[in-house]
Design an enzyme around this catalytic site. Structure first.
Site, PDB file in Angstrom:
ATOM      1  N   TYR A  24      10.995  32.946  55.084  1.00  0.00           N
ATOM      2  CA  TYR A  24      11.862  31.792  55.314  1.00  0.00           C
ATOM      3  C   TYR A  24      13.035  31.838  54.348  1.00  0.00           C
ATOM      4  CZ  TYR A  24       8.746  29.899  51.654  1.00  0.00           C
ATOM      5  OH  TYR A  24       7.985  29.715  50.526  1.00  0.00           O
ATOM      6  N   TYR A  32      12.495  33.823  50.800  1.00  0.00           N
ATOM      7  CA  TYR A  32      11.149  33.979  50.268  1.00  0.00           C
ATOM      8  C   TYR A  32      10.236  34.543  51.349  1.00  0.00           C
ATOM      9  CZ  TYR A  32      11.858  31.307  45.930  1.00  0.00           C
ATOM     10  OH  TYR A  32      12.249  30.884  44.688  1.00  0.00           O
ATOM     11  N   ARG A  54      10.907  38.912  41.971  1.00  0.00           N
ATOM     12  CA  ARG A  54       9.602  38.485  41.475  1.00  0.00           C
ATOM     13  C   ARG A  54       8.580  38.574  42.605  1.00  0.00           C
ATOM     14  NH1 ARG A  54       6.936  35.333  37.960  1.00  0.00           N
ATOM     15  NH2 ARG A  54       5.694  33.582  38.713  1.00  0.00           N
ATOM     16  N   GLU A  77       2.330  27.853  38.276  1.00  0.00           N
ATOM     17  CA  GLU A  77       2.323  29.268  37.900  1.00  0.00           C
ATOM     18  C   GLU A  77       2.048  29.432  36.403  1.00  0.00           C
ATOM     19  OE1 GLU A  77       6.234  30.614  38.974  1.00  0.00           O
ATOM     20  OE2 GLU A  77       5.782  30.543  41.120  1.00  0.00           O
TER      21      GLU A  77
END
Length: 184
Positions: A24, A32, A54, A77
């Site tokens: 998306y 992402y 990342r 995270e």
């Protein structure tokens, strides 16, 4: 439309969502790639934005169905970044809010790696640098790919992002018929 791209799939249950691989693009242009690995784990790669490059596997997350076809996923995270995503796959939409600690805003390059191999670095940076004020990024996104990878498929997010990877996936040039990576 490739054999895996299931943009017409209708989502109703939590099981419909689990095992789905998404690409998306947020309205701010950040792209992402995200995978609902199972009912408590997500994998993802970041292709655009301040932490492009990342990638993360086996991130523990809270995954729930709010109502038929609408899902909320949230996690924290090791960097201290908090993420809350609302998926509306039947409408090809995501609403995401990312809460970046100040240190990630100031030093995003530290996070641009395969996080799983550098948890000590993430923990050290989180302790060394400022956490507040957080950079809050609320954005809508448009889903451009949905694939049924099945649950616990470790081949979905299994290498670092590269420039054409999302297009390769959408074009059907990345996975074989069993949703296994081509060209290992």
């Amino acid at each position: 439309m490739t054999q895996h791209n299931q943009m017409d799939k209708q989502f109703k249950t939590l099981d419909d969502f689990l095992g789905t691989h998404f690409i998306y693009t947020y309205d701010n242009g950040w792209e992402y790639e995200w995978y609902a690995k199972n009912d408590h784990t997500v994998d993802y790669r970041i292709h655009g934005g301040m932490v492009a490059g990342r990638w993360v596997t086996d991130q523990t997350a809270n995954i729930v169905m709010l109502t038929a076809g609408i899902y909320k996923v949230a996690w924290t995270e090791p960097t201290g970044t908090d993420v809350a995503l609302d998926f509306l796959p039947n409408d090809h939409k995501v609403n995401g809010t990312i809460f970046f600690p100040k240190w990630v805003q100031d030093h995003p390059e530290i996070t641009v790696t395969y996080q799983n191999e550098h948890l000590d670095v993430m923990h050290a940076a989180r302790e060394k640098y400022a956490t507040y004020p957080k950079l809050v990024v609320p954005e809508f996104a448009t889903i451009t790919y949905m694939g049924n990878a099945g649950q616990d498929n470790n081949e979905v997010i299994s290498e670092a992002p590269y420039a054409t990877l999302p297009d390769d996936i959408r074009a059907g040039q990345y996975f074989d018929a069993d949703y296994r990576r081509l060209n290992h």
